[in-house]
Design a protein around this motif. Structure first.
Motif, PDB file in Angstrom:
ATOM      1  N   ILE A   1       2.385   1.646  -3.413  1.00 59.05           N
ATOM      2  CA  ILE A   1       1.468   2.141  -4.499  1.00 59.05           C
ATOM      3  C   ILE A   1       1.225   3.716  -4.297  1.00 59.05           C
ATOM      4  O   ILE A   1       1.238   4.422  -5.286  1.00 59.05           O
ATOM      5  CB  ILE A   1       0.253   1.498  -4.246  1.00 59.05           C
ATOM      6  CG1 ILE A   1       0.091  -0.200  -4.678  1.00 59.05           C
ATOM      7  CG2 ILE A   1      -0.835   2.212  -5.201  1.00 59.05           C
ATOM      8  CD1 ILE A   1      -1.048  -0.829  -4.089  1.00 59.05           C
TER       9      ILE A   1
ATOM     10  N   SER B   1      -5.091  -5.917  -2.600  1.00 56.82           N
ATOM     11  CA  SER B   1      -5.972  -5.570  -3.913  1.00 56.82           C
ATOM     12  C   SER B   1      -7.579  -5.306  -3.323  1.00 56.82           C
ATOM     13  O   SER B   1      -8.237  -4.346  -4.461  1.00 56.82           O
ATOM     14  CB  SER B   1      -6.126  -6.882  -4.740  1.00 56.82           C
ATOM     15  OG  SER B   1      -6.941  -7.871  -4.169  1.00 56.82           O
TER      16      SER B   1
ATOM     17  N   PHE C   1      -3.026   0.000 -10.890  1.00 60.05           N
ATOM     18  CA  PHE C   1      -1.730  -0.740 -10.080  1.00 60.05           C
ATOM     19  C   PHE C   1      -2.167  -2.137 -10.535  1.00 60.05           C
ATOM     20  O   PHE C   1      -3.311  -2.658  -9.902  1.00 60.05           O
ATOM     21  CB  PHE C   1      -1.585  -0.521  -8.681  1.00 60.05           C
ATOM     22  CG  PHE C   1      -0.251  -1.217  -8.347  1.00 60.05           C
ATOM     23  CD1 PHE C   1       0.978  -0.660  -8.415  1.00 60.05           C
ATOM     24  CD2 PHE C   1      -0.511  -2.299  -7.524  1.00 60.05           C
ATOM     25  CE1 PHE C   1       1.923  -1.420  -7.667  1.00 60.05           C
ATOM     26  CE2 PHE C   1       0.477  -3.181  -7.117  1.00 60.05           C
ATOM     27  CZ  PHE C   1       1.676  -2.717  -7.070  1.00 60.05           C
TER      28      PHE C   1
ATOM     29  N   GLU D   1       0.815  -1.290   0.077  1.00 59.96           N
ATOM     30  CA  GLU D   1       0.000  -0.095  -0.025  1.00 59.96           C
ATOM     31  C   GLU D   1       0.960   1.177   0.033  1.00 59.96           C
ATOM     32  O   GLU D   1       0.496   2.208  -0.731  1.00 59.96           O
ATOM     33  CB  GLU D   1      -0.868   0.019   1.130  1.00 59.96           C
ATOM     34  CG  GLU D   1      -1.915   1.135   1.257  1.00 59.96           C
ATOM     35  CD  GLU D   1      -2.898   0.872   2.422  1.00 59.96           C
ATOM     36  OE1 GLU D   1      -3.745   1.975   2.480  1.00 59.96           O
ATOM     37  OE2 GLU D   1      -2.731   0.127   3.103  1.00 59.96           O
TER      38      GLU D   1
ATOM     39  N   ARG E   1       2.051   6.900  -6.825  1.00 57.01           N
ATOM     40  CA  ARG E   1       1.097   7.781  -7.278  1.00 57.01           C
ATOM     41  C   ARG E   1       1.203   9.220  -6.859  1.00 57.01           C
ATOM     42  O   ARG E   1       0.924  10.152  -7.536  1.00 57.01           O
ATOM     43  CB  ARG E   1      -0.322   7.379  -6.533  1.00 57.01           C
ATOM     44  CG  ARG E   1      -0.937   5.764  -7.128  1.00 57.01           C
ATOM     45  CD  ARG E   1      -2.056   5.510  -6.660  1.00 57.01           C
ATOM     46  NE  ARG E   1      -2.641   4.394  -7.379  1.00 57.01           N
ATOM     47  CZ  ARG E   1      -3.706   3.669  -6.907  1.00 57.01           C
ATOM     48  NH1 ARG E   1      -4.125   3.805  -5.844  1.00 57.01           N
ATOM     49  NH2 ARG E   1      -4.413   2.727  -7.689  1.00 57.01           N
TER      50      ARG E   1
ATOM     51  N   ASN F   1      -8.321   1.211  -7.754  1.00 54.65           N
ATOM     52  CA  ASN F   1      -7.754   1.079  -8.935  1.00 54.65           C
ATOM     53  C   ASN F   1      -6.490   0.201  -8.795  1.00 54.65           C
ATOM     54  O   ASN F   1      -5.521   0.232  -9.486  1.00 54.65           O
ATOM     55  CB  ASN F   1      -7.156   2.599  -9.377  1.00 54.65           C
ATOM     56  CG  ASN F   1      -8.448   2.930 -10.209  1.00 54.65           C
ATOM     57  OD1 ASN F   1      -9.545   2.749 -10.001  1.00 54.65           O
ATOM     58  ND2 ASN F   1      -8.006   3.976 -11.178  1.00 54.65           N
ATOM     59  N   THR F   2      -6.866  -1.091  -7.890  1.00 53.86           N
ATOM     60  CA  THR F   2      -5.572  -1.896  -8.007  1.00 53.86           C
ATOM     61  C   THR F   2      -6.402  -3.535  -8.625  1.00 53.86           C
ATOM     62  O   THR F   2      -7.692  -3.537  -8.383  1.00 53.86           O
ATOM     63  CB  THR F   2      -4.996  -2.352  -6.504  1.00 53.86           C
ATOM     64  OG1 THR F   2      -6.074  -2.920  -5.711  1.00 53.86           O
ATOM     65  CG2 THR F   2      -4.339  -1.089  -6.237  1.00 53.86           C
TER      66      THR F   2
ATOM     67  N   ASN G   1      -7.197  -1.176  -1.773  1.00 56.70           N
ATOM     68  CA  ASN G   1      -6.660  -0.135  -2.474  1.00 56.70           C
ATOM     69  C   ASN G   1      -7.318   0.134  -3.917  1.00 56.70           C
ATOM     70  O   ASN G   1      -7.598  -1.011  -4.483  1.00 56.70           O
ATOM     71  CB  ASN G   1      -5.281  -0.449  -2.807  1.00 56.70           C
ATOM     72  CG  ASN G   1      -4.436  -0.243  -1.213  1.00 56.70           C
ATOM     73  OD1 ASN G   1      -4.034   1.045  -1.037  1.00 56.70           O
ATOM     74  ND2 ASN G   1      -3.816  -1.286  -0.944  1.00 56.70           N
TER      75      ASN G   1
END
Length: 296
Positions: free
Chosen positions: A205, A245, A219, A202, A209, A250-251, A248
């Motif tokens: 990511i 997954s 991601f 996390e 970003r 948009n993973t 978060n």
């Protein structure tokens, strides 16, 4: 009153048209894909084993798909040369990038792409890939002074910035459309690292970003299915990946099987590294999920 109505209409027109204007501005932008991880991102696919039809397709798009692999030389999409070893006696190697680039280019025939990849085998998210890197953590898990000195996130970000500067110097605009990640096997060798994988991922990511001001950057990452490490280490990392997954936005996690037949993503005889077919399928899976994000 007339002035107010005119101003209201003007603001309304601008608001409605902004997305179209941005779309027009980005029409010729280079689509940038970031790739990072350890050995299965570096890749052990044998280019010579690919069907001639795939090679021909790669050659056809290579004039608008470029790749930078741990350096700033932006080369047309293809294999990379590597010294043969006892394990892999071939020199034309490729990782997920080959089919990621090919699949995206064929889906978007009017676009140009740049893939920026940094991958180092036998490295951990807890250590060398830690977004909050420290020598202390690196020494806990990385083997050898060389790997313990690597701050791989910083290296990758520096590499990305250097490549983006090259595009700017050429007068080209760009858009970062996603990050693909294949890593985690080495976090299974330390219980603490395995249990902290979701937390560290996390942070990773968020690091990418925020650094590139792309707060919703897609991601996509692959689930490990290795069999080495501390007891239940690999299984813990797999579960941690699923947690990350779901937590978060948009993973997306590309899930894998754990049976030794490796029927979903075939492997070499070492049961660790994906072979030619495995790398081909992995690259396609990464690209297809990126496309889903892009089409939303």
């Amino acid at each position: 009153m007339r002035n107010f109505i005119f101003l209201f209409c003007l603001i309304g027109f601008y608001s409605c048209s902004t997305s179209k204007i941005i779309a027009q501005e980005d029409k010729n932008a280079i689509q940038v894909v970031l790739l990072a991880g350890q050995s299965n991102m570096a890749g052990a696919g044998n280019y010579d084993e690919l069907d001639d039809s795939i090679k021909e397709r790669v050659e056809k798009v290579a004039n608008r798909v470029f790749i930078s692999q741990s350096n700033t030389k932006q080369k047309p999409l293809s294999y990379y040369k590597n010294k043969p070893s006892k394990k892999y006696d071939f020199t034309k190697r490729f990782g997920p990038e080959l089919l990621i680039g090919l699949t995206l280019a064929e889906k978007y025939p009017q676009k140009e792409f740049l893939l920026i990849k940094h991958a180092k085998g036998g490295t951990a998210l807890y250590g060398a890939w830690n977004p909050n890197w420290s020598l202390e953590k690196a020494k806990e898990i990385e083997k050898g002074d060389k790997k313990q000195s690597w701050n791989l996130v910083k290296q990758h970000i520096d590499l990305i910035n250097q490549n983006l500067s090259i595009l700017k110097e050429k007068g080209k605009s760009f858009k970062i459309i996603g990050l693909t990640w294949m890593q985690g096997e080495n976090d299974a060798v330390l219980e603490k690292a395995a249990n902290m994988y979701a937390e560290n991922l996390e942070k990773l990511i968020k690091k990418y970003r925020t650094t590139f001001n792309e707060m919703y950057m897609p991601f996509v990452f692959g689930q490990i299915n290795s069999r080495y490490g501390v007891k239940n280490g690999a299984e813990t990392v797999r579960k941690q990946m699923e947690i990350a997954s779901k937590k978060n936005k948009n993973t997306f996690l590309i899930k894998t099987n754990t049976d030794k037949s490796w029927s979903d993503y075939p492997k070499h005889l070492d049961n660790v590294h994906y072979n030619t077919e495995g790398q081909k399928r992995l690259g396609i899976a990464f690209a297809n999920q990126l496309i889903i994000f892009l089409e939303q």
